[in-house]
Design an enzyme around this catalytic site. Structure first.
Site, mmCIF file in Angstrom:
data_model
loop_
_atom_site.group_PDB
_atom_site.id
_atom_site.type_symbol
_atom_site.label_atom_id
_atom_site.label_comp_id
_atom_site.label_asym_id
_atom_site.label_seq_id
_atom_site.Cartn_x
_atom_site.Cartn_y
_atom_site.Cartn_z
ATOM 1 N N THR A 19 20.472 -44.466 103.667
ATOM 2 C CA THR A 19 20.494 -45.878 104.063
ATOM 3 C C THR A 19 21.929 -46.389 104.261
ATOM 4 O O THR A 19 22.848 -45.788 103.733
ATOM 5 C CB THR A 19 19.804 -46.613 102.890
ATOM 6 O OG1 THR A 19 18.429 -46.335 102.968
ATOM 7 C CG2 THR A 19 20.036 -48.083 102.852
ATOM 8 N N ARG A 53 4.686 -47.915 103.383
ATOM 9 C CA ARG A 53 5.569 -47.886 102.200
ATOM 10 C C ARG A 53 6.808 -48.758 102.482
ATOM 11 O O ARG A 53 7.422 -48.669 103.542
ATOM 12 C CB ARG A 53 5.993 -46.440 101.918
ATOM 13 C CG ARG A 53 6.921 -46.272 100.706
ATOM 14 C CD ARG A 53 8.377 -46.200 101.094
ATOM 15 N NE ARG A 53 9.254 -45.930 99.959
ATOM 16 C CZ ARG A 53 10.575 -45.981 100.021
ATOM 17 N NH1 ARG A 53 11.187 -46.283 101.156
ATOM 18 N NH2 ARG A 53 11.301 -45.741 98.969
ATOM 19 N N ASP A 75 13.328 -50.521 98.589
ATOM 20 C CA ASP A 75 14.125 -51.598 97.988
ATOM 21 C C ASP A 75 14.966 -52.350 99.004
ATOM 22 O O ASP A 75 15.352 -53.500 98.765
ATOM 23 C CB ASP A 75 15.079 -50.999 96.940
ATOM 24 C CG ASP A 75 15.972 -49.945 97.596
ATOM 25 O OD1 ASP A 75 15.427 -48.928 98.063
ATOM 26 O OD2 ASP A 75 17.188 -50.169 97.678
HETATM 27 N N1 ASP Z 1 16.660 -47.006 99.298
HETATM 28 C C1 ASP Z 1 16.052 -46.469 100.472
HETATM 29 C C2 ASP Z 1 14.557 -46.505 100.327
HETATM 30 O O1 ASP Z 1 14.050 -46.121 99.289
HETATM 31 C C3 ASP Z 1 16.472 -45.069 100.770
HETATM 32 C C4 ASP Z 1 17.949 -44.835 100.712
HETATM 33 O O2 ASP Z 1 18.703 -45.528 100.076
HETATM 34 O O3 ASP Z 1 18.391 -43.874 101.375
HETATM 35 O O4 ASP Z 1 13.893 -46.861 101.263
#
Ligand code: ASP
Length: 293
Positions: A163, A191, A194
């Site tokens: 992310t 889904r 966060d």
């Molecule tokens: N936090 C992100 C999620 O769970 C994934 C990530 O940080 O790469 O959607």
């Protein structure tokens, strides 16, 4: 106050991509700093920095974002400013080039804080954003990652996290934070992680500082990770300690793997992770650009 922008390109385990991703972070933080140099706000700097990372196919946000189990994009993003605690987010958004710009429109519109799915899509259209075809945002790399995940299973849960996020303080001491993602590779349709959630993926409060997180959303949500980090800043804990203490509790309390960037009201930056890599960059007026992974 010396304006500063810090960005991350996501916590993960695939170290071989990290140097290149750090280069994208450098361009993103420099673009954010340009906004501040021109007298722009912390909010504008965060949005610009994240747009640069969304537009780069290497990172898991916008173009090249992680595909869900069905091979489709469900994009999440949020943004927050710390002066009035204004916030906006979109979750499970269809393909639009820059989800962070839509999250900003949610904030500016002010009626609600978070839109999901079809409602997020229609809000975006009403605000003048053009949807794009999936094939324009799906990349060869994002398809390969999905196929690899479906073939090999989820043996290394943090292999597919990357992310993007940004935090900033402007010359008036205003803070902002934002985060954008495609979620986790091969996630089940519907889904939501966060990243679009204020307090988990993103938080900003001028009385304390700003934070953007990355890592497995299911753990971050339960820990309210971004809010927890900013709460430490409010107590006067220095930025570097606040970031490492938050990540160490994240691990001990919920077994979380991930990382975060934060900045306090004095413009001091904290960066912490407990994964192999988390590309980042920091641009501050009058200072040399710092980057790493
Ligand atoms: N936090 C992100 C999620 O769970 C994934 C990530 O940080 O790469 O959607």
């Amino acid at each position: 106050m010396t304006p500063v922008v810090a960005v991350h390109g996501g916590a993960g385990g695939r170290i071989f991509d990290a140097p290149e991703a750090a280069g994208v972070c450098e361009r993103a933080s420099a673009a954010g700093l340009n906004i501040l140099r021109g007298g722009g706000s912390a909010l504008g700097a965060v949005q610009r920095a994240i747009e640069v990372m969304e537009d780069d196919p290497l990172l898991n946000a916008g173009t090249g974002a992680a595909l869900n189990e069905d091979g489709r994009l469900e994009l999440d993003a949020s943004i927050m400013e710390g002066s009035d605690l204004g916030a906006g987010g979109v979750a499970a958004l269809s393909p639009f080039r820059n989800p962070i710009a839509i999250a900003r429109a949610v904030l500016e519109d002010g009626a609600h804080v978070l839109y999901a799915g079809a409602g997020a899509d229609s809000f975006a259209r009403e605000m003048g954003f053009e949807p794009v075809r999936l094939t324009e945002m799906r990349t060869r790399r994002s398809i390969q990652r999905l196929l690899a995940r479906q073939r090999d299973g989820a043996s290394e849960p943090d292999d597919d996290l990357d992310t993007v996020g940004a935090v900033a303080v402007d010359r008036f001491g205003r803070t902002a934070a934002g985060t954008s993602t495609g979620g986790t590779v091969g996630q089940r349709p519907g889904r939501i992680g966060d990243s679009p959630l204020i307090g988990s993926g993103t938080y900003a409060d001028d009385e304390a500082g700003a934070c953007s997180t990355t890592g497995l959303g299911e753990a971050i949500i339960r820990e309210c990770l971004a809010f927890r980090a900013v709460a430490l800043l409010r107590l006067g804990v220095p930025a570097t300690e606040a970031s490492s203490a938050t990540i160490s509790r994240f691990k001990s309390r919920v077994g979380g793997r991930g990382g975060l960037i934060l900045v306090n009201g004095a413009g001091e930056v904290g960066i912490a992770k407990n994964t192999d890599a988390m590309p980042y960059a920091v641009s501050q007026l009058g200072h040399e650009l710092i980057s790493g992974f």
